[in-house]
Design a protein around this motif. Structure first.
Motif, PDB file in Angstrom:
ATOM      1  N   VAL A  68       0.850  -1.189   0.000  1.00 10.50           N
ATOM      2  CA  VAL A  68       0.000   0.000   0.000  1.00 10.50           C
ATOM      3  C   VAL A  68       0.885   1.239   0.000  1.00 10.50           C
ATOM      4  CG1 VAL A  68      -1.751   1.307   1.259  1.00 10.50           C
ATOM      5  CG2 VAL A  68      -1.863  -1.201   1.188  1.00 10.50           C
ATOM      6  N   ALA A  82     -10.908   1.830   1.756  1.00  8.81           N
ATOM      7  CA  ALA A  82      -9.693   1.371   2.438  1.00  8.81           C
ATOM      8  C   ALA A  82      -9.420   2.202   3.684  1.00  8.81           C
ATOM      9  CB  ALA A  82      -8.508   1.442   1.481  1.00  8.81           C
ATOM     10  N   PHE A 126      -6.773   0.800   6.635  1.00  5.65           N
ATOM     11  CA  PHE A 126      -5.503   0.622   5.928  1.00  5.65           C
ATOM     12  C   PHE A 126      -4.609   1.846   6.139  1.00  5.65           C
ATOM     13  CE2 PHE A 126      -7.844  -2.628   3.669  1.00  5.65           C
ATOM     14  CZ  PHE A 126      -6.881  -3.524   3.239  1.00  5.65           C
ATOM     15  N   ASP A 153       1.443  -0.593   4.548  1.00  9.21           N
ATOM     16  CA  ASP A 153       0.920  -1.941   4.828  1.00  9.21           C
ATOM     17  C   ASP A 153       1.249  -2.901   3.693  1.00  9.21           C
ATOM     18  OD1 ASP A 153      -0.167  -1.042   7.167  1.00  9.21           O
ATOM     19  OD2 ASP A 153      -2.258  -1.040   6.479  1.00  9.21           O
ATOM     20  N   TRP A 203      -0.456  -6.015   2.030  1.00 12.22           N
ATOM     21  CA  TRP A 203      -1.743  -6.723   1.995  1.00 12.22           C
ATOM     22  C   TRP A 203      -1.451  -8.177   1.618  1.00 12.22           C
ATOM     23  CZ3 TRP A 203      -6.695  -4.385  -0.669  1.00 12.22           C
ATOM     24  CH2 TRP A 203      -7.809  -5.143  -0.289  1.00 12.22           C
ATOM     25  N   LEU A 242      -6.897 -12.435   2.336  1.00 15.02           N
ATOM     26  CA  LEU A 242      -8.228 -12.096   2.816  1.00 15.02           C
ATOM     27  C   LEU A 242      -8.915 -13.342   3.360  1.00 15.02           C
ATOM     28  CD1 LEU A 242     -10.785 -11.853  -0.046  1.00 15.02           C
ATOM     29  CD2 LEU A 242      -8.384 -12.186  -0.579  1.00 15.02           C
ATOM     30  N   ALA A 257      -9.433  -8.254   5.575  1.00  9.38           N
ATOM     31  CA  ALA A 257      -8.143  -8.093   4.908  1.00  9.38           C
ATOM     32  C   ALA A 257      -7.031  -8.409   5.900  1.00  9.38           C
ATOM     33  CB  ALA A 257      -7.998  -6.670   4.385  1.00  9.38           C
ATOM     34  N   VAL A 262      -3.307  -7.956   6.816  1.00 12.59           N
ATOM     35  CA  VAL A 262      -2.213  -7.064   6.467  1.00 12.59           C
ATOM     36  C   VAL A 262      -1.090  -7.203   7.481  1.00 12.59           C
ATOM     37  CG1 VAL A 262      -3.830  -5.427   5.422  1.00 12.59           C
ATOM     38  CG2 VAL A 262      -3.054  -5.067   7.771  1.00 12.59           C
TER      39      VAL A 262
END
Length: 604
Positions: free
Chosen positions: A506, A515, A520, A524, A526, A529, A564, A566
């Motif tokens: 990110v 986001a 977020f 980050d 990612w 999920l 998500a 992360v």
């Protein structure tokens, strides 16, 4: 301007030698013919055209001073970029120093075994009290480097066939406004409207099609000279393009009769390849942009830039005009020069519009404010830049578009045969300001003269306000279809990401997006999920590892929410992400070619 005879010592004389290629060091000898008893010298902290304090003095070292008999003198440093020497005014003062040159950009200086380049702001100490005197730059031919040549916009005084030797400048401003390129570069030339132009290219490969670059650049130059002067001559006697082709890079910096450019090697035209790649189109737009600056900012300039202060920031609220309007005309001149058709032009305009519309900062900062803040925001970008600021280049170009289409539309609506366009406004400003200092009031008055009404409300909203620009209505009035298309996933999420080696990184979290609501943060990683509910788990078949952003839709299916996974500072986190609604972006298309040609088609 006639120079002194060979036997006359120039008031300020710089001798720039290659000191050590592998250490990236230039060696400079500065001779002041008649110094002050307490002579001060300083190095600029910025270079005009690039609005950031770059502290060029950090690369200066081993400064020493001597006078007659080679007697050393004490050099006292006054601040980060200024020094003084107590000496005898009756004898020349000689300063010697080295400059580290390892920035392969258009702004500073570079030296290695393949190429040398420098701007005077990086190498040439300013002699206080002698700024308006004639300056002489001497660059002797390097004995150990075969095949090297030198190119600069300065007037030659005594040079060899390869360009090495001495060059004259009327004053310090001219000296530092003419960068120097050295190396075994490719060179070609052409004449545009009676003015000789030269193009030198460093770093090109064997596939480079120099003839095509020359032909296309000639079309651009002729179109722009005709735009400003009609059948009259340009305000310069010769012009030099210095292009540095590298593996990865892009940019340009304008000068009074030259420009320094940098591009990817793969963006150069190739022998036997007739089509225009996207990269080559971008390069031609850059050439057009920097050449237009020869008029718009180098001569017609903000009143605040009438006299440069090299010791600190030079503020203006007018970069939306001098950079933004130049950005409007750069691609427009590709169209007028016959290097683009209407559809090709709309593709470039479409990209600019979507860039601005996908920048939340356009609702936070006006283009006038962005101009003033360039020193601390535009040139110091970080992960929050798109949320806090707007580009005076891109939005400024759209402001120009709005004024141009408004003038053209009102002229057609009211059937005013003598009504002007933005083209007329630009030329009127050139004459009004005598190719010199300009203020916003000058622009407002010439707008009113061209459009037969005041445009104070538009200036307030479009330049000093944060309202959305009336782009759709104006484009539709001029034969452009504005179509809605599904936005890419990153835009829907409110993210800007990088994808490398199976990692989604990110870069930016845009204000107000899905986001940001999920939590977020820039930086980050990612990772994957998981389903947000048990019901969703059956559809998602458990969790998934992500290697690219598009994996999200592939694995989430029609789930309304997902978790998500992360990594932030090596800590694993689960963020509940509500899947964003469908968003659209614009796609511009030709709807009425004849109507568009009234705007784009006529030659300048």
């Amino acid at each position: 301007m006639p120079g002194p005879t060979r036997n006359t010592r120039p008031p300020v004389h710089y001798r720039v030698e290659i000191g050590d290629l592998h250490a990236h060091l230039f060696r400079v000898t500065l001779t002041i013919a008649q110094p002050d008893a307490l002579q001060r010298v300083s190095l600029p902290v910025w270079i005009p055209g690039s609005y950031l304090v770059r502290e060029f003095s950090k690369n200066l070292q081993k400064l020493e001073a001597r006078q007659a008999g080679n007697t050393p003198l004490r050099v006292e440093q006054l601040d980060k970029c200024s020094w003084q020497v107590q000496c005898s005014p009756a004898r020349p003062l000689v300063l010697r120093y080295e400059v580290y040159a390892n920035d392969n950009s258009v702004r500073t200086a570079w030296l290695d075994a393949h190429r040398g380049f420098f701007n005077g702001t990086s190498l040439c100490l300013r002699v206080q009290g002698r700024e308006k005197a004639e300056h002489l730059l001497e660059v002797p031919a390097p004995k150990s480097l075969k095949g090297w040549s030198l190119a600069t916009g300065l007037a030659p005084r005594d040079t060899n066939k390869q360009g090495f030797g001495s060059y004259a400048a009327a004053d310090y401003d001219e000296l530092v406004d003419c960068p120097v390129e050295m190396g075994a570069f490719w060179s070609g030339s052409f004449t545009a409207r009676g003015v000789p132009h030269r193009v030198v290219v460093a770093g090109a490969t064997a596939s480079f099609d120099g003839a095509r670059l020359l032909a296309d650049t000639q079309k651009i130059c002729e179109t722009e000279i005709r735009f400003w002067h009609g059948a009259k001559k340009a305000p310069f006697r010769h012009y030099l393009f210095m292009l540095n082709a590298v593996d990865d890079g892009y940019g340009g910096l304008e000068h009074r009769n030259s420009t320094a450019l940098i591009c990817k090697r793969q963006d150069l035209p190739r022998v036997g390849e007739a089509r225009s790649t996207e990269g080559y189109t971008t390069l031609r737009g850059l050439i057009s942009h920097e050449y237009f600056h020869t008029w718009n900012v180098k001569r017609l300039r903000p009143a605040e830039f009438e006299s440069y202060d090299y010791s600190g920031e030079n503020y203006t609220r007018m970069l939306w005009f001098f950079e933004g309007f130049t950005s409007y005309y750069d691609d427009l001149f590709l169209r007028r020069a016959g290097l683009l058709d209407n559809a090709g032009y709309l593709k470039l305009l479409n990209k600019t519009i979507n860039q601005v519309m996908q920048t939340p900062g356009r609702l936070v900062q006006s283009v006038a404010e962005a101009s003033f803040d360039a020193w601390v925001k535009y040139y110091r970008q970080d992960e929050n830049t798109p949320n806090a600021t707007v580009s005076y280049y891109t939005k400024g170009s759209l402001v120009a578009l709005c004024f141009d289409l408004t003038l053209r539309g009102e002229a057609r609506e009211h059937r005013r045969a003598k009504a002007g366009t933005l083209d007329d406004v630009m030329r009127a400003l050139w004459l009004r300001c005598k190719a010199g200092a300009m203020r916003e009031a000058d622009f407002a008055e010439e707008l009113a003269a061209a459009g037969h009404r005041p445009y104070a409300a538009e200036l307030a909203r479009w330049v000093h306000g944060r309202d959305e620009l009336p782009l759709k209505a104006l484009l539709q009035q001029h034969g452009v279809a504005v179509l809605e298309e599904p936005a890419q996933l990153a835009h829907r999420l409110g993210l800007r990401v990088g994808e490398s080696q199976g990692v989604v990184q990110v870069k930016t979290v845009l204000r107000g997006g899905a986001a940001e609501r999920a939590g977020f943060a820039a930086g980050d990683e990612w990772l994957g999920l998981e389903p947000a509910t048990k019901a969703a788990a059956r559809g998602m078949d458990g969790g998934w590892r992500m290697s690219r952003l598009d994996d999200l839709m592939h694995y989430a299916g029609d789930a309304k929410k997902v978790i998500a996974l992360v990594s932030r500072d090596k800590r694993l986190m689960r963020l509940e992400l509500a899947m964003p609604p469908a968003l659209t972006t614009w796609r511009l298309a030709v709807q009425d070619a004849a109507l568009m040609d009234q705007w784009l088609g006529p030659k300048a």
